[in-house]
Design an enzyme around this catalytic site. Structure first.
Site: not given
Length: 405
Positions: A180-182, A185
């Protein structure tokens, strides 16, 4: 990293200044992607502790009195670091000066935090009308749950990804990286590039917003339309594709291999290579094979049982069937194909010496593939406040009262 020549690495974004106020992973990953493309990225960190990920570990490496987090190193290459207390007059003055010069600012605070610091989107655009503002949140900047803190695994559950991942419906699993973070980004960097292109036309910056929730729902792909259009609720089913068969991980004599039989032509070739009847009842079409997946898996694994993995992969290759093995990460980084794509880069770290990092995923070539123009010079993730003094000198400001390294 020297601030005397911020364009020394070249790249498509050379000459662009990014102020990275983010921490943890989503925002820093976006900033690193822009840095990989040649932008000068100045990372603003809390004095004393820095980015949260500087304390995330083990593993830590380096001298006992200054251990370095490998987590931090994964998302901060090619950046400079300055420590600023954004609640202090000094910190606000330095940030204001950076924003006046910047092309992009990245932040991933909860909604309202930047406003309380005195740097609302309106205030930042008053300082610099050409500024592109990237804001990444957990659940979105507005809506009834916008104030919730967003962490990757929580969002993997909330956005449905864990319900699709695991050995079965009763075994929800997180993806092995903070996806989710990647993805947030990546979406953020994509949005920034679009806003920079638009700025060439309008001469004004704009606000780009994405979230962990949006980024995961944005990659539901066929599982999403399976729900919204077909009215089905997908569930985890292990290492086999829900809409294609045979496609997945199959056992053989001494291990397992993966195959992807993604067309009827490939199915006929696969069946011929392994003595199966491609037109057998329940196997004749992909739809038949999906409906009879358990029987298909059993038939494939019966014939695979006579082969070792290496022999089987060679036979699949000869038959033109897409196939592969499951590599451990040490095998991946030792793989010649990975090295050939520039996916491991060596950098010189001020404490650790030469270290290898996973490399950027993009390559660039001149017209007609005449020559590769990819940026190949990379800098190690910075020590906390490593560039604080030189950045202040570049801004024409004195060192902070607390001092700098």
């Amino acid at each position: 990293m020297s601030t005397a020549n911020e364009d020394r690495r070249g790249g498509p974004l050379a000459g662009h200044l990014v102020v990275d106020l983010s921490r943890a992973l989503a925002g820093p990953h976006a900033g690193m992607m822009l840095a990989d493309l040649g932008a000068r990225v100045i990372k603003v960190e809390n004095p004393g502790t820095g980015d949260d990920t500087r304390g995330w570990g083990p593993p830590f490496v380096g001298p006992e009195d200054d251990l370095q987090s490998t987590y931090f190193m994964s998302c901060n290459r090619n950046k400079e670091s300055i420590s600023l207390d954004l609640k202090s007059d000094d910190g606000k003055e330095v940030l204001r000066s950076l924003l006046e010069r910047a092309d992009v600012v990245i932040e991933n605070f909860r909604p309202g935090v930047m406003d309380r610091l005195g740097f609302s989107t309106a205030a930042m655009h008053e300082l610099n009308p050409r500024l592109v503002i990237l804001s990444i949140t957990g659940f979105g900047h507005d809506g009834p749950e916008s104030q919730r803190s967003g962490y990757d695994q929580i969002l993997q559950g909330e956005a449905g990804l864990m319900s699709l991942t695991g050995s079965g419906p009763d075994d929800p699993q997180r993806v092995g990286v903070p996806i989710a973070d990647l993805l947030s980004g990546m979406n953020g960097a994509f949005g920034v590039l679009a806003a920079l292109v638009d700025r060439d036309r309008t001469r004004r910056g704009q606000i780009v917003r994405t979230s962990l929730l949006a980024s995961l729902i944005g990659v539901h792909a066929f599982q999403g339309t399976r729900t919204t259009v077909a009215g089905e609720v997908p569930q985890a089913q292990g290492n086999h594709h829900p809409s294609i068969a045979p496609y997945g991980l199959f056992a053989c004599r001494d291990g397992s291999v993966q195959i992807s039989v993604g067309s009827e032509k490939l199915w006929v070739s696969f069946a011929a290579a392994f003595g199966l009847d491609p037109a057998a009842a329940g196997f004749a079409s992909n739809a038949d094979r999906v409906r009879n997946r358990a029987a298909v898996i059993a038939a494939v694994e019966r014939v695979f049982a006579g082969y070792g993995a290496a022999e089987l992969l060679a036979k699949l290759n000869d038959a033109g069937i897409p196939a592969g093995k499951v590599r451990s990460l040490d095998e991946v980084y030792a793989w010649e194909q990975v090295a050939s794509q520039g996916l491991v880069v060596d950098v010189e770290h001020p404490l650790l010496g030469k270290v290898s990092l996973p490399g950027p995923p993009l390559r660039f070539f001149a017209s007609g593939d005449a020559a590769e123009t990819t940026v190949t010079a990379h800098d190690a993730p910075p020590l906390l406040d490593e560039d604080g003094q030189s950045i202040r000198e570049w801004l024409g400001m004195a060192a902070s009262v607390a001092g700098v390294k």
